[in-house]
Design an enzyme around this catalytic site. Structure first.
Site, mmCIF file in Angstrom:
data_model
loop_
_atom_site.group_PDB
_atom_site.id
_atom_site.type_symbol
_atom_site.label_atom_id
_atom_site.label_comp_id
_atom_site.label_asym_id
_atom_site.label_seq_id
_atom_site.Cartn_x
_atom_site.Cartn_y
_atom_site.Cartn_z
ATOM 1 N N GLU A 1 0.841 -1.323 0.018
ATOM 2 C CA GLU A 1 -0.103 0.134 -0.048
ATOM 3 C C GLU A 1 0.763 1.312 -0.034
ATOM 4 O OE1 GLU A 1 -0.733 -2.610 1.965
ATOM 5 O OE2 GLU A 1 -2.671 -3.386 1.714
ATOM 6 N N PHE B 1 -11.522 -7.290 14.184
ATOM 7 C CA PHE B 1 -10.455 -7.780 13.234
ATOM 8 C C PHE B 1 -10.144 -6.650 12.169
ATOM 9 C CE2 PHE B 1 -9.194 -10.370 9.411
ATOM 10 C CZ PHE B 1 -8.069 -10.644 9.818
ATOM 11 N N GLN B 2 -8.810 -6.708 11.959
ATOM 12 C CA GLN B 2 -8.139 -5.343 11.149
ATOM 13 C C GLN B 2 -8.981 -3.912 11.459
ATOM 14 O OE1 GLN B 2 -8.531 -7.186 7.176
ATOM 15 N NE2 GLN B 2 -6.566 -7.916 7.562
ATOM 16 N N LYS C 1 -17.362 -0.448 6.557
ATOM 17 C CA LYS C 1 -17.815 -1.438 5.369
ATOM 18 C C LYS C 1 -19.392 -1.107 5.178
ATOM 19 C CE LYS C 1 -17.872 -6.247 4.646
ATOM 20 N NZ LYS C 1 -16.942 -6.907 3.696
ATOM 21 N N MET D 1 24.216 8.387 1.673
ATOM 22 C CA MET D 1 24.376 9.820 2.130
ATOM 23 C C MET D 1 24.708 9.655 3.735
ATOM 24 S SD MET D 1 23.909 12.849 1.729
ATOM 25 C CE MET D 1 23.238 13.491 0.214
HETATM 26 C C1 LIG Z 1 12.737 5.471 4.851
HETATM 27 C C2 LIG Z 1 14.053 6.216 5.311
HETATM 28 N N1 LIG Z 1 14.628 5.620 6.056
HETATM 29 C C3 LIG Z 1 15.950 5.978 6.323
HETATM 30 C C4 LIG Z 1 16.463 7.174 5.843
HETATM 31 C C5 LIG Z 1 17.785 7.750 6.088
HETATM 32 N N2 LIG Z 1 18.549 7.849 4.967
HETATM 33 C C6 LIG Z 1 18.607 8.950 4.212
HETATM 34 S S1 LIG Z 1 19.513 8.710 2.818
HETATM 35 C C7 LIG Z 1 19.880 7.276 3.233
HETATM 36 C C8 LIG Z 1 20.679 6.254 2.493
HETATM 37 C C9 LIG Z 1 20.007 5.880 1.197
HETATM 38 O O1 LIG Z 1 20.828 4.994 0.487
HETATM 39 P P1 LIG Z 1 20.855 4.696 -0.989
HETATM 40 O O2 LIG Z 1 19.298 4.542 -1.314
HETATM 41 O O3 LIG Z 1 21.686 3.616 -1.273
HETATM 42 O O4 LIG Z 1 21.014 6.194 -1.444
HETATM 43 P P2 LIG Z 1 22.648 6.604 -1.530
HETATM 44 O O5 LIG Z 1 22.610 7.692 -0.778
HETATM 45 O O6 LIG Z 1 23.782 5.632 -1.536
HETATM 46 O O7 LIG Z 1 22.836 7.257 -3.087
HETATM 47 C C10 LIG Z 1 19.314 6.711 4.427
HETATM 48 C C11 LIG Z 1 19.349 5.609 4.995
HETATM 49 C C12 LIG Z 1 15.462 7.839 4.707
HETATM 50 N N3 LIG Z 1 15.670 8.907 4.370
HETATM 51 N N4 LIG Z 1 14.105 7.167 4.607
#
Ligand SMILES: Cc1ncc(C[n+]2csc(CCOP(=O)(O)OP(=O)(O)O)c2C)c(N)n1
Ligand SMILES: [Mg+2]
Lengths: 561, 162
Positions: free
Chosen positions: A49, A111-112, A161, A475
């Site tokens: 979803e 439920f749900q 529902k 990042m």
């Molecule tokens: C749902 C979620 N969890 C954690 C983060 C924290 N976060 C920001 S950038 C990042 C790294 C993302 O890794 P990747 O998709 O490999 O991208 P890259 O920076 O390596 O290009 C994380 C963990 C986030 N932004 N969103």
């Protein structure tokens, strides 16, 4: 006319121009689905979803319609929360329909059953639990009206529902009016005249445009204004495409990973025209130091955005498009013969910043992620719709793909939600079947909603995924490198699937490049393919995004390559 | 910037969940609530909520704008200052030792409040007034020993033109 709640829903959806719904069925919405298949509304069956909500988000942004999702109660509803929060932060017009347990069971831990109205209260523009079948038609109409008017946003309707089953006497509702909701579209003309005076008087003006300009469809008006008054333009991440990325007045993006010239000119400007922005901390850095020499004009449709983070000289509540149209008219009546001459030294200064500190990366033998994006830009002539995941991939997409038009860069800006790009690309592809839609992804993020590859394959949506695969949560790793003495705590993605085989397993095409020389061929083959494709680019693992402003520092204090 | 108390009243749709939208806004945005009252108005579809909050001017501006942004808030008014009348009610259960009973009743008389429950060990006093009056009364009763106190929170109405 005697109709069931579910039939009334279909009637109103058609009335509101809905031709596509992203969803996932379940017990609480089975009656609604039973009616849905009798209409010609297209349903895209997602695999999670969250994917439905991001897809509706991408659909709304690439096209000009409200995005609609339909999910069941309980887990179906809770799975939408991240997507709703992202759409709320980015003000995307959406209606989320969730099933709920029958009215008489509400509150029984049935439920749900989950209180999704309570859960989503702080991340929706408004939400409703439908109290009776009689109230349902008005609520649906209000939801669409709220979603798309004023500052747009997601609106959720929780439908017990029994409401879907109940038969009532239905009379179409012509007009929606809410006595407590009256967005201000028309700006105050006196204030706008003051803006024109400031524009004339200023020596070093900058325009800072955001997502609000895109949302109000004002990119053309903005471009006309900026060119007429010869004011350079920067944007937030959400504002990319508001102003042509190839125009000489373009400064590049502002903020934490903004260009040197955008950040420096904002630091040095004496007038900042902020339009459809909300001064996110990723843009402002240290707020006291932000545009500290400037008079700030702030135009936004949402009064709460004004003076929330940054004190302003001229606040203007109004629609960006209407405001810019008025400004353009006022400018026409103004004598601007000397404007070229007047701006010259300021534009020269900016040109110098651009030439001495351009957006750049170290040229080495390794495969650089920036190079992949540059090549992608070149091969698509900048015409693709780009969605992104979150992290370095998102920033490189923003920096190295140049956008000449709005609605072509689709990213989770405010929430920064990994897993956004692939489902958003699916939605964008639904809105624009003839466009090339590309998700610029990270290896980490893509795994958060990779299951939507099956959606793309099943629905025949030829989205292209470009993974900048650094085998890191890049990042976060970059922050660890710069600010945590290279302690890479839990950011190595040492085990990842073979994305080529994974693509094949989904019935899509998988391609890989490991050397710079392979990039062009892989991109050409992938982009030319008729179906969905995953392209896996094994990039330099420890490449970082520059410029970078450390969190909380003034944006003029950048770390450069 | 200096924090100041503000009394705001708003007319809202009288529907389930509206109060939690209002209070959720305060908790979610980190605004503070000193007191909150709500009850229906003459129009059964509309309720009035009165909130007392303390913040510096820019935060107050945000609070007001954010409240107005809620779809169920029909009208909002800042009742701070002399143009509105404000009243609060309190029920105070005070220890009533035989030697202090007369003194307590004298105070009750001076403050024009009422004793609404009497026991061998206590009085319950009902008082209505502005914040200053309640504060003064509580200060006087404190040395006698206040066992329990229930306060309504502030209510406010704008004065009509004379
Ligand atoms: C749902 C979620 N969890 C954690 C983060 C924290 N976060 C920001 S950038 C990042 C790294 C993302 O890794 P990747 O998709 O490999 O991208 P890259 O920076 O390596 O290009 C994380 C963990 C986030 N932004 N969103
Ligand atoms: Mg990565």
């Amino acid at each position: 006319m005697k109709l069931t709640g579910a039939q009334i829903l279909m009637e109103i959806l058609k009335e509101e121009g809905v031709d596509t719904i992203f969803g996932f069925p379940g017990g609480a919405v089975i009656d609604i689905y039973d009616e849905l298949i009798k209409t010609d509304i297209r349903h895209i069956l997602v695999r999670h979803e969250q994917g439905a909500v991001h897809a509706a988000d991408g659909y709304a942004r690439a096209g000009d319609k409200v995005g609609v999702c339909l999910v069941t109660s309980g887990p179906g509803a809770t799975n939408t929360v991240t997507g709703i929060a992202s759409a709320y932060m980015d003000s995307i017009p959406m209606v989320i329909l969730t099933g709920q347990v029958p009215t008489q069971l509400i509150g029984n831990d049935a439920f749900q059953e989950v209180d999704i109205v309570g859960i989503t209260r702080p991340c929706t523009k408004h939400n409703y639990l439908v109290p009776s079948a009689e109230a349902f038609p008005r609520i649906i109409k209000e939801a669409f009206y709220l979603a798309r008017s004023g500052r747009p946003g997601p609106v959720l309707i929780d439908i017990p529902k029994d409401v879907g089953k109940a038969v009532i006497d239905y009379k179409p509702i012509k007009e929606v009016q809410l006595k407590s909701y009256n967005p201000t579209y028309e700006p105050n003309m006196k204030q706008l005249r003051k803006v024109v005076d400031l524009v004339e008087a200023s020596q070093r003006p900058v325009i800072f445009a955001g997502g609000g300009v895109i949302l109000s469809g004002a990119a053309a008006e903005l471009t006309q204004f900026a060119r007429n008054v010869r004011i350079p333009v920067t944007t937030s991440l959400m504002g990319l495409g508001n102003f042509p990325g190839t125009d000489p007045l373009w400064l590049g993006m502002l903020g934490m990973h903004g260009t040197y010239r955008a950040n420096m000119s904002t630091g040095a400007c004496d007038l900042l025209l902020a339009i459809g922005v909300r001064f996110d901390d990723r843009v402002t850095g240290k707020t006291d130091a932000f545009a500290a020499q400037a008079k700030i004009v702030h135009i936004d449709i949402d009064p709460t955005s004004i003076r929330k983070n940054i004190p302003v000289t001229i606040p203007i509540v109004g629609d960006c498009k209407i405001s810019l149209q008025h400004l353009n008219q006022l400018i026409e009546q103004t004598d601007l013969t000397d404007i070229e001459k007047k701006r010259q030294s300021w534009l020269d200064q900016i040109e110098e910043w651009k030439n001495t500190k351009p957006l750049a990366y170290k040229q080495e033998d390794t495969l650089k992620p920036q190079f992949v994006v540059e090549k992608l830009y070149e091969l698509t002539k900048g015409e693709a719709i780009i969605t992104t995941e979150v992290g370095q991939n998102q920033m490189w997409a923003a920096q190295y793909y140049h956008f000449d038009r709005p609605n072509h860069f689709i990213t989770s800006g405010g929430l920064g939600c990994m897993g956004f790009g692939l489902p958003a690309a699916i939605g964008a592809q639904m809105a624009c079947p003839d466009k090339l839609v590309i998700d610029i992804a990270g290896d980490g993020s893509i795994q958060m909603n990779i299951q939507e590859m099956a959606t793309a394959v099943q629905s025949g949506l030829p989205v292209k995924v470009v993974i900048l695969n650094n085998a890191y949560l890049g990042m976060v790793r970059q922050w660890q490198e710069l600010f945590y003495e290279k302690r890479y705590a839990c950011t190595g993605m040492d085990c990842a699937p073979d994305f080529v085989k994974l693509a094949e397993a989904y019935g899509a095409l998988g391609l890989r490049a490991t050397k710079p020389q392979d990039v062009e061929a892989v991109l050409k083959e992938g982009l030319a393919a008729s179906g969905p494709v995953i392209m896996d680019f094994k990039v330099d693992r420890e490449e970082s995004v520059y410029p970078m402003v450390p969190a909380g520092a003034p944006i003029t204090e950048m770390l450069l390559v | 910037m200096e924090e100041k108390k503000h009394t705001m009243t708003m007319l809202v749709d009288n529907q389930p969940g509206v109060l939690s939208r209002v209070s959720g806004l305060f908790s979610g945005k980190g605004f503070n609530i000193e007191s909150l009252c709500t009850a229906p108005t003459m129009d059964p579809k509309v309720s009035r909520i009165t909130i007392v909050t303390k913040a510096n001017p820019p935060v107050i501006e945000q609070v007001e704008k954010q409240l107005r942004k809620l779809i169920n808030v029909i009208k909002l008014r800042d009742m701070t200052g002399a143009r509105a009348v404000k009243r609060e009610m309190a029920l105070i259960c005070v220890k009533a030792r035989p030697d202090l009973r007369a003194e307590i009743l004298r105070i009750v008389d001076i403050f024009r409040c009422k004793v609404i429950d009497v026991g061998t060990e206590h009085y319950i006093i009902e008082v209505t007034g502005d914040e200053g009056k309640l504060k003064a009364l509580i200060n006087l009763l404190k040395p006698m020993g206040i066992k329990k106190i229930a306060r309504s929170g502030s209510l406010a109405l704008y004065r009509e033109p004379k």
